[in-house]
Design an enzyme around this catalytic site. Sequence first.
Site, mmCIF file in Angstrom:
data_model
loop_
_atom_site.group_PDB
_atom_site.id
_atom_site.type_symbol
_atom_site.label_atom_id
_atom_site.label_comp_id
_atom_site.label_asym_id
_atom_site.label_seq_id
_atom_site.Cartn_x
_atom_site.Cartn_y
_atom_site.Cartn_z
ATOM 1 N N ALA A 89 0.823 -1.209 0.000
ATOM 2 C CA ALA A 89 0.000 0.000 0.000
ATOM 3 C C ALA A 89 0.860 1.263 0.000
ATOM 4 C CB ALA A 89 -0.916 -0.008 1.215
ATOM 5 N N GLY A 149 2.171 2.793 -2.802
ATOM 6 C CA GLY A 149 2.100 3.567 -4.043
ATOM 7 C C GLY A 149 1.355 4.879 -3.870
ATOM 8 N N ARG A 174 -2.637 8.648 -10.657
ATOM 9 C CA ARG A 174 -3.818 8.870 -11.503
ATOM 10 C C ARG A 174 -5.080 9.215 -10.708
ATOM 11 N NH1 ARG A 174 -3.934 3.594 -14.727
ATOM 12 N NH2 ARG A 174 -5.927 4.394 -15.476
ATOM 13 N N LYS A 190 -3.842 6.738 -2.219
ATOM 14 C CA LYS A 190 -4.859 5.981 -2.955
ATOM 15 C C LYS A 190 -5.627 4.998 -2.084
ATOM 16 C CE LYS A 190 -3.695 2.840 -6.132
ATOM 17 N NZ LYS A 190 -3.281 2.365 -7.470
ATOM 18 N N TYR A 200 -2.726 -6.626 -2.543
ATOM 19 C CA TYR A 200 -2.566 -5.189 -2.829
ATOM 20 C C TYR A 200 -3.619 -4.395 -2.067
ATOM 21 C CZ TYR A 200 0.188 -6.237 -7.104
ATOM 22 O OH TYR A 200 1.123 -6.654 -8.000
ATOM 23 N N ASP A 210 -4.965 -1.752 -2.994
ATOM 24 C CA ASP A 210 -5.905 -1.099 -3.911
ATOM 25 C C ASP A 210 -6.773 -2.105 -4.663
ATOM 26 O OD1 ASP A 210 -4.093 -2.223 -5.654
ATOM 27 O OD2 ASP A 210 -3.483 -0.342 -6.603
ATOM 28 N N GLY A 217 0.571 -7.793 -16.198
ATOM 29 C CA GLY A 217 1.629 -8.781 -16.379
ATOM 30 C C GLY A 217 1.022 -10.059 -16.950
ATOM 31 N N ASN A 228 -27.894 17.391 25.411
ATOM 32 C CA ASN A 228 -26.807 16.566 25.971
ATOM 33 C C ASN A 228 -25.484 17.303 26.065
ATOM 34 O OD1 ASN A 228 -26.728 16.638 23.129
ATOM 35 N ND2 ASN A 228 -25.429 14.823 23.074
HETATM 36 C C1 UD1 Z 1 1.441 -5.215 -10.873
HETATM 37 C C2 UD1 Z 1 2.159 -6.477 -11.374
HETATM 38 C C3 UD1 Z 1 1.470 -6.958 -12.646
HETATM 39 C C4 UD1 Z 1 0.003 -7.205 -12.386
HETATM 40 C C5 UD1 Z 1 -0.667 -5.977 -11.792
HETATM 41 C C6 UD1 Z 1 -2.063 -6.302 -11.338
HETATM 42 C C7 UD1 Z 1 4.494 -6.273 -10.733
HETATM 43 C C8 UD1 Z 1 5.860 -5.933 -11.185
HETATM 44 N N1 UD1 Z 1 3.541 -6.151 -11.629
HETATM 45 O O1 UD1 Z 1 1.635 -4.222 -11.849
HETATM 46 O O2 UD1 Z 1 2.078 -8.154 -13.108
HETATM 47 O O3 UD1 Z 1 -0.660 -7.601 -13.577
HETATM 48 O O4 UD1 Z 1 0.067 -5.506 -10.649
HETATM 49 O O5 UD1 Z 1 -2.712 -5.132 -10.918
HETATM 50 O O6 UD1 Z 1 4.331 -6.691 -9.599
HETATM 51 N N2 UD1 Z 1 3.456 -0.919 -4.529
HETATM 52 C C9 UD1 Z 1 4.185 -0.628 -3.397
HETATM 53 N N3 UD1 Z 1 5.496 -0.270 -3.503
HETATM 54 C C10 UD1 Z 1 6.128 -0.229 -4.701
HETATM 55 C C11 UD1 Z 1 5.379 -0.522 -5.860
HETATM 56 C C12 UD1 Z 1 4.063 -0.878 -5.741
HETATM 57 O O7 UD1 Z 1 3.655 -0.669 -2.287
HETATM 58 O O8 UD1 Z 1 7.317 0.080 -4.699
HETATM 59 C C13 UD1 Z 1 2.053 -1.291 -4.400
HETATM 60 C C14 UD1 Z 1 1.126 -0.292 -5.066
HETATM 61 O O9 UD1 Z 1 0.724 0.691 -4.152
HETATM 62 C C15 UD1 Z 1 -0.025 -1.166 -5.520
HETATM 63 C C16 UD1 Z 1 0.618 -2.516 -5.784
HETATM 64 O O10 UD1 Z 1 1.849 -2.508 -5.089
HETATM 65 O O11 UD1 Z 1 -0.992 -1.332 -4.502
HETATM 66 C C17 UD1 Z 1 0.843 -2.775 -7.261
HETATM 67 O O12 UD1 Z 1 1.722 -1.803 -7.769
HETATM 68 P P1 UD1 Z 1 1.528 -1.167 -9.193
HETATM 69 O O13 UD1 Z 1 2.620 -0.214 -9.443
HETATM 70 O O14 UD1 Z 1 0.130 -0.698 -9.363
HETATM 71 O O15 UD1 Z 1 1.774 -2.469 -10.111
HETATM 72 P P2 UD1 Z 1 1.320 -2.651 -11.604
HETATM 73 O O16 UD1 Z 1 2.248 -1.895 -12.473
HETATM 74 O O17 UD1 Z 1 -0.120 -2.404 -11.734
HETATM 75 CA CA CA Z 2 -1.848 -1.189 -10.482
#
Ligand code: UD1
Ligand code: CA
Length: 451
Positions: free
Chosen positions: A9, A11, A15, A22, A103, A105, A140, A368
């Site tokens: 959590a 990130g 957007r 978020k 995740y 989110d 991915g 009250n």
């Molecule tokens: C990631 C996956 C992808 C998958 C997708 C599904 C990886 C490299 N990719 O991509 O294969 O299809 O999720 O939604 O894992 N976060 C952190 N710290 C960080 C980076 C991310 O806490 O350094 C958290 C974000 O807040 C988020 C989650 O990890 O909740 C996913 O990160 P995000 O950058 O959205 O990954 P995607 O590029 O969507």
């Molecule tokens: Ca994502």
Amino acid sequence: MSTAVVILAAGKGTRMQSDLPKVLHPLAQVPLLAHAIRSARFSDPDHMVIVAGHGFDRVVKAANTFAPDATVVEQTEQLGTGHAVAQAKSQLADFDGDMIVLYGDTPFISDTTIEAITAARANADLVVLGFHAADPGRYGRLVTQGDRLERIVEFKDATDAERAITLCNSGVMAAKAQDLFAWIDQIDNSNASGEYYLTDCVAIAVSQGKTATVVLCDEAETLGVNSRAELAQAETAFQAKMRADMLENGVTLYAPESVYFSYDTAIGRDCLIEQNVVFGPDVTVESGATIRAFSHLEGCHVSRDAVVGPYARLRPGAELSEGVKIGNFVEVKNALIGEGSKVNHLSYIGDADIGKGSNIGAGTITCNYDGVMKHRTEIGDNVFVGSNTMLVAPVSLGNNSMTASGSVITKDVAATDLAISRAEQSNKKGMAVKLFEMLKKRKAKRDLEKS
Ligand code: UD1
Ligand code: CA
């Protein structure tokens, strides 16, 4: 097998165009994070670790509210999902069980999916939750060989052939915690994003003779929120599912699309929920109760056969016993209302205890708050509170007592007593007609002066 859940959590959620992290944006009136925590609970975890970064202090606060047992660790720089999971290592150094990564989110991961992942661990060292995407977009891609997962390739790094794969990574992953940490140690960031991808664990594990497999779920379950539009979609999806579940479980909704539920709303069989009712967090309604149109409920409990509304507001700590009636334009907060008691019209009942079979007249207010402190009002059984009574707390009305309409009650009333506290009335003989004549003359004079 004991389990730890790590919720990512950290990130920013660029957007979302928001100052709020978020994972704190509300879905069904609670932060997205609370939904992820709920999914985490399905595995009955021994440890819950939340990895936070952007808005760290605010995330800690929300975590304390929705998962006081969780530990929040800080990821100061968001270097990728693999790097994020590594932040939980210090908390789980001595932990011998399984780890599930979720995740913050992604709010819809269900109990059956968590169970399927846990079950699949019996036959594989690493389990990834995947789904067949209608539009695989930038997810991915899962590269499989038979029922074995070989590796995950991120969209940015994928060849055209790999991008043609429609089996996608949800992000949810499970393995023995110490295995996962060991694989993460071997990840590098030589990829299109320059990030430490958690997804690279799959190829590393497989290269070391470990087995990886995919558990499938419905695409709707993996819906992640990245923008306000997706948040709105998630809300729609959530409400649609809640309404369908309610109908399925024996609740009547006259206009399902006009009723809004919170993530934990619990309603018993044979309840009727009329149009335009909003449920905030932490509401339970027992069987046979009716919530009439345009009512708003949060943090309250409604017992069997009670009737609430139309236009009623139940706030946190409102506890209605069986057969209670709360009518139009009545607000109840932090108050226990005993069996069969009625507050039918235009009243405020706050910080109060009301016994059984009492009747609270129209326009009654428990005063009250003195501007600094809150005080309680105690009302016994079978009390009759006359219309427009002001109960200046702290104050009590004994069993079978009564107050006269329009009274301002500042002193306790003993059982069976009648309290009257208002100016005495005097009637002036024929005075109404005289007064009327006088006013008419006055108006005529004024009209003359104007013309
Ligand atoms: C990631 C996956 C992808 C998958 C997708 C599904 C990886 C490299 N990719 O991509 O294969 O299809 O999720 O939604 O894992 N976060 C952190 N710290 C960080 C980076 C991310 O806490 O350094 C958290 C974000 O807040 C988020 C989650 O990890 O909740 C996913 O990160 P995000 O950058 O959205 O990954 P995607 O590029 O969507
Ligand atoms: Ca994502």
